[in-house]
Design a protein around this motif. Structure first.
Motif, short mmCIF file in Angstrom:
data_model
loop_
_atom_site.label_atom_id
_atom_site.label_comp_id
_atom_site.label_asym_id
_atom_site.label_seq_id
_atom_site.Cartn_x
_atom_site.Cartn_y
_atom_site.Cartn_z
N LEU A 45 8.26 2.05 -3.12
CA LEU A 45 8.98 0.99 -2.54
C LEU A 45 8.04 -0.13 -1.97
N THR A 46 6.82 0.24 -1.77
CA THR A 46 5.82 -0.76 -1.35
C THR A 46 5.36 -1.71 -2.43
N GLU A 47 5.37 -1.09 -3.71
CA GLU A 47 5.04 -1.94 -4.81
C GLU A 47 5.87 -3.10 -4.90
N ASN A 48 6.93 -3.14 -4.61
CA ASN A 48 7.78 -4.15 -4.50
C ASN A 48 8.30 -4.55 -3.19
N TRP A 49 7.47 -4.69 -2.57
CA TRP A 49 7.82 -4.78 -0.84
C TRP A 49 8.76 -5.73 -0.78
N GLU B 171 11.19 -7.35 -1.99
CA GLU B 171 12.58 -7.14 -2.51
C GLU B 171 13.06 -6.00 -1.59
N ASN B 172 12.25 -4.91 -1.51
CA ASN B 172 12.85 -3.60 -1.00
C ASN B 172 12.91 -3.78 0.52
N LEU B 173 11.92 -4.66 0.97
CA LEU B 173 12.13 -5.20 2.51
C LEU B 173 13.39 -5.65 2.63
N LEU C 220 9.78 -5.70 10.06
CA LEU C 220 9.23 -4.73 9.18
C LEU C 220 7.93 -5.05 8.45
N ASP C 221 8.08 -6.35 8.11
CA ASP C 221 6.78 -6.75 6.98
C ASP C 221 5.59 -6.41 7.30
N PRO C 222 5.18 -6.48 8.60
CA PRO C 222 3.62 -6.44 8.93
C PRO C 222 3.50 -4.47 8.81
N LEU C 223 4.60 -4.09 8.72
CA LEU C 223 4.50 -2.40 8.73
C LEU C 223 4.41 -1.77 7.41
N LYS C 224 4.30 -2.74 6.38
CA LYS C 224 4.23 -2.19 5.01
C LYS C 224 3.43 -0.97 4.80
N GLY C 225 3.83 -0.03 4.24
CA GLY C 225 3.26 1.46 3.84
C GLY C 225 3.18 2.21 5.31
N GLU C 226 3.68 1.86 6.50
CA GLU C 226 3.80 2.59 7.49
C GLU C 226 5.22 3.20 7.64
N LEU C 227 5.46 4.40 6.90
CA LEU C 227 6.82 4.88 7.23
C LEU C 227 6.96 5.57 8.75
N MET C 228 6.07 5.73 9.26
CA MET C 228 6.33 6.51 10.65
C MET C 228 6.80 5.27 11.56
N GLU C 229 6.09 4.09 11.50
CA GLU C 229 6.30 2.82 12.23
C GLU C 229 7.43 2.29 11.94
N ILE C 230 7.76 2.00 10.71
CA ILE C 230 9.11 1.55 10.18
C ILE C 230 10.34 2.58 10.98
#
Length: 96
Positions: free
Chosen positions: A6-10, A12-14, A29-39
């Motif tokens: 999901l984060t590899e193509n952030w 588009e997936n965002l 959400l963009d600043p939270l990339k890679g932060e599943l718990m924060e999202i």
């Protein structure tokens, strides 16, 4: 789809996440990339969900593409192949 995929193509997936959860924006959400718990936390707060519910919804959303691919793969087998490989193939083609 794994979280890392999901984060590899952030970007588009965002956009897809923002469409699925309409009370959050991609900009939130963009600043939270890679932060599943924060999202999950943001989704919970904006969609009247508990954090575990939001995390489960997000994980289900992430898994949908892989489930769709599996369904297509399954449907791609024709009936003859399925019948030929079935453990009960004699039931499909009874002897005369």
């Amino acid at each position: 789809m794994a979280w890392t995929k999901l984060t590899e193509n952030w970007s588009e997936n965002l956009q897809a996440i923002a469409r699925r959860f309409p009370h959050v924006s991609a900009q939130m959400l963009d600043p939270l990339k890679g932060e599943l718990m924060e999202i999950s936390r943001v989704i919970a707060q904006t969609h009247d969900l508990s954090e575990p519910e939001a995390r489960e919804e997000l994980e289900n959303f992430i898994d949908l593409p892989s489930l769709a691919r599996e369904a297509v793969d399954f449907r791609s087998h024709d009936a003859a192949t399925i019948a030929a490989t079935s453990p009960h193939k004699d039931l499909h083609h009874p002897r005369s």
